[in-house]
Design an enzyme around this catalytic site. Sequence first.
Site, mmCIF file in Angstrom:
data_model
loop_
_atom_site.group_PDB
_atom_site.id
_atom_site.type_symbol
_atom_site.label_atom_id
_atom_site.label_comp_id
_atom_site.label_asym_id
_atom_site.label_seq_id
_atom_site.Cartn_x
_atom_site.Cartn_y
_atom_site.Cartn_z
ATOM 1 N N CYS A 39 13.849 6.706 4.508
ATOM 2 C CA CYS A 39 13.172 5.961 5.650
ATOM 3 C C CYS A 39 14.027 5.255 6.559
ATOM 4 C CB CYS A 39 11.828 5.419 5.359
ATOM 5 S SG CYS A 39 10.743 5.799 4.169
ATOM 6 N N HIS A 87 10.543 1.118 11.766
ATOM 7 C CA HIS A 87 9.594 2.969 11.382
ATOM 8 C C HIS A 87 8.107 2.621 10.464
ATOM 9 C CE1 HIS A 87 8.953 5.429 7.830
ATOM 10 N NE2 HIS A 87 9.078 4.416 7.176
ATOM 11 N N ASN A 141 2.757 7.659 7.634
ATOM 12 C CA ASN A 141 4.058 7.466 7.354
ATOM 13 C C ASN A 141 4.774 8.479 7.526
ATOM 14 O OD1 ASN A 141 6.725 7.077 6.081
ATOM 15 N ND2 ASN A 141 6.530 5.600 5.045
HETATM 16 N N1 COA Z 1 -7.498 4.599 -2.667
HETATM 17 C C1 COA Z 1 -8.686 3.655 -3.296
HETATM 18 N N2 COA Z 1 -7.401 2.531 -4.313
HETATM 19 C C2 COA Z 1 -6.382 2.792 -4.358
HETATM 20 C C3 COA Z 1 -6.028 3.940 -3.589
HETATM 21 C C4 COA Z 1 -6.792 4.643 -2.947
HETATM 22 N N3 COA Z 1 -5.733 5.408 -1.490
HETATM 23 N N4 COA Z 1 -4.381 3.779 -3.652
HETATM 24 C C5 COA Z 1 -4.624 2.740 -4.888
HETATM 25 N N5 COA Z 1 -5.439 2.286 -5.142
HETATM 26 C C6 COA Z 1 -6.213 1.153 -6.109
HETATM 27 C C7 COA Z 1 -5.177 0.864 -6.744
HETATM 28 O O1 COA Z 1 -5.668 2.003 -8.090
HETATM 29 C C8 COA Z 1 -5.679 -0.203 -7.554
HETATM 30 O O2 COA Z 1 -6.792 -0.510 -8.527
HETATM 31 P P1 COA Z 1 -6.646 -1.222 -9.869
HETATM 32 O O3 COA Z 1 -7.080 -2.703 -9.066
HETATM 33 O O4 COA Z 1 -8.271 -0.551 -10.335
HETATM 34 O O5 COA Z 1 -6.071 -1.068 -10.407
HETATM 35 C C9 COA Z 1 -5.480 -1.399 -6.433
HETATM 36 O O6 COA Z 1 -6.718 0.072 -5.355
HETATM 37 C C10 COA Z 1 -4.555 -1.852 -5.615
HETATM 38 O O7 COA Z 1 -3.147 -0.939 -5.879
HETATM 39 P P2 COA Z 1 -2.480 -1.541 -5.704
HETATM 40 O O8 COA Z 1 -1.105 -0.627 -5.603
HETATM 41 O O9 COA Z 1 -1.701 -3.268 -6.197
HETATM 42 O O10 COA Z 1 -2.110 -2.146 -3.592
HETATM 43 P P3 COA Z 1 -1.732 -2.147 -2.940
HETATM 44 O O11 COA Z 1 -2.947 -3.809 -2.491
HETATM 45 O O12 COA Z 1 -0.300 -2.804 -3.074
HETATM 46 O O13 COA Z 1 -1.593 -1.768 -2.196
HETATM 47 C C11 COA Z 1 -0.083 0.162 -0.703
HETATM 48 C C12 COA Z 1 -1.534 0.140 -2.325
HETATM 49 C C13 COA Z 1 0.692 1.381 -1.170
HETATM 50 C C14 COA Z 1 -0.927 0.353 0.518
HETATM 51 C C15 COA Z 1 1.002 -0.732 -1.066
HETATM 52 O O14 COA Z 1 1.011 -1.167 -1.561
HETATM 53 C C16 COA Z 1 2.241 -0.783 0.591
HETATM 54 O O15 COA Z 1 1.736 -0.632 1.421
HETATM 55 N N6 COA Z 1 3.413 -0.739 0.296
HETATM 56 C C17 COA Z 1 4.158 -0.408 0.893
HETATM 57 C C18 COA Z 1 4.607 1.041 1.247
HETATM 58 C C19 COA Z 1 5.467 1.641 2.107
HETATM 59 O O16 COA Z 1 5.346 0.936 2.965
HETATM 60 N N7 COA Z 1 5.919 2.637 1.791
HETATM 61 C C20 COA Z 1 7.283 3.379 2.204
HETATM 62 C C21 COA Z 1 8.047 2.239 2.266
HETATM 63 S S1 COA Z 1 9.033 3.271 3.267
#
Ligand code: COA
Length: 335
Positions: free
Chosen positions: A115, A262, A292
């Site tokens: 990224c 980004h 992204n």
């Molecule tokens: N749709 C529905 N539910 C989803 C899901 C989706 N696409 N993806 C994950 N979940 C669920 C998980 O399974 C989890 O369920 P559970 O509580 O029953 O176990 C719940 O949502 C929470 O998951 P979690 O991974 O803790 O969610 P989060 O709040 O951290 O959000 C991201 C997930 C990926 C959106 C978030 O962590 C994020 O944006 N991180 C940074 C990502 C990023 O910027 N990456 C690029 C960097 S360059």
Amino acid sequence: MYNSKIIGLGKYVPENIVTNADLEKKIDTSDAWIQERTGVKERRHVVKGDGNTTATMAYKASKIALERAQIKPEELDLILMATLSPDYYFPGSGVLVQTLLGIAECPAMDIRMQCSGFVYAVATADQFIKTGMYKNVLVIGAEQQSGGLDMTTRGRNISVIFGDGAGAVVMTRAENNSVGVLSSHLHSDGEHAKELSLIGPNTNRWVHEIMAENDPEDISYYPYMNGQFVFKHAITRFAEVIQEGLDATGWKKEEIGILIPHQANLRIAQMVQRKFQLSDAQVFNNIERYGNTTAASIPIALTEAWEEGKIVSGTKVVLAAFGSGFTWGAIMIQW
Ligand code: COA
């Protein structure tokens, strides 16, 4: 020593739009969840047979950037290609773009910084131009990620975020040192390399071994992301590196004309915006339309901001990135 400046910008995204509703049909997810957590409404995915690959999308974006810069491909001294999804394991895609442009012999180098790839590539181009070694450099960020995503519920925390596309800029020697790239700030920390990674196949475990094991639980050939861990580090590093850029240039945060973060996640961009108390007009986001697109996200956003007239002569532009590695960086540009 010369300053470098951007004189042409272009972007290309595949025509195929994949909405959150489309994903709901394949994955246990919802439009509300995706928008709430990431800000993404739709993204572009290449379709088999549409002719789009990382290199061909990069070529299309580059052609536009070159035309706008009024630079012929044969006038290029260097091609820098940032991507984590090159067409082939090797060689890199920079040489493929070079051939599509119909030129030969100028160096074409791939930059593998995920990224942060475009920010690293701009900083690299800047150094070559600064020393006078090269004059015209094509800098590309391009990704075809959709084919490698786990499009089942198992991979939903990643597959809903990422998209395909390409952006490119032409950089050249500035007439004076008060314009162009004023400073660049690059960082890496390999301690958390696996928290956002794709580790299989690798040099210790080649494809034939994965196939021989035939383990249905093995998902090492899909990207892995520890979402919350990445989120926390991203916010801290974005803020640190933007502050580093402000300190180096002496710019006040109110003077920032446009910050192009980004497009990792709209929530991350919003937290950075709040941290620096920037107005909505000072921050450019388009993640809602493209997701992204990794190395392509900054050049696509930069091109759109420029096309919308948000970047004109005199604008103070900040590019900032964070991603897998971990890697992060910022570029301060006096347009
Ligand atoms: N749709 C529905 N539910 C989803 C899901 C989706 N696409 N993806 C994950 N979940 C669920 C998980 O399974 C989890 O369920 P559970 O509580 O029953 O176990 C719940 O949502 C929470 O998951 P979690 O991974 O803790 O969610 P989060 O709040 O951290 O959000 C991201 C997930 C990926 C959106 C978030 O962590 C994020 O944006 N991180 C940074 C990502 C990023 O910027 N990456 C690029 C960097 S360059």
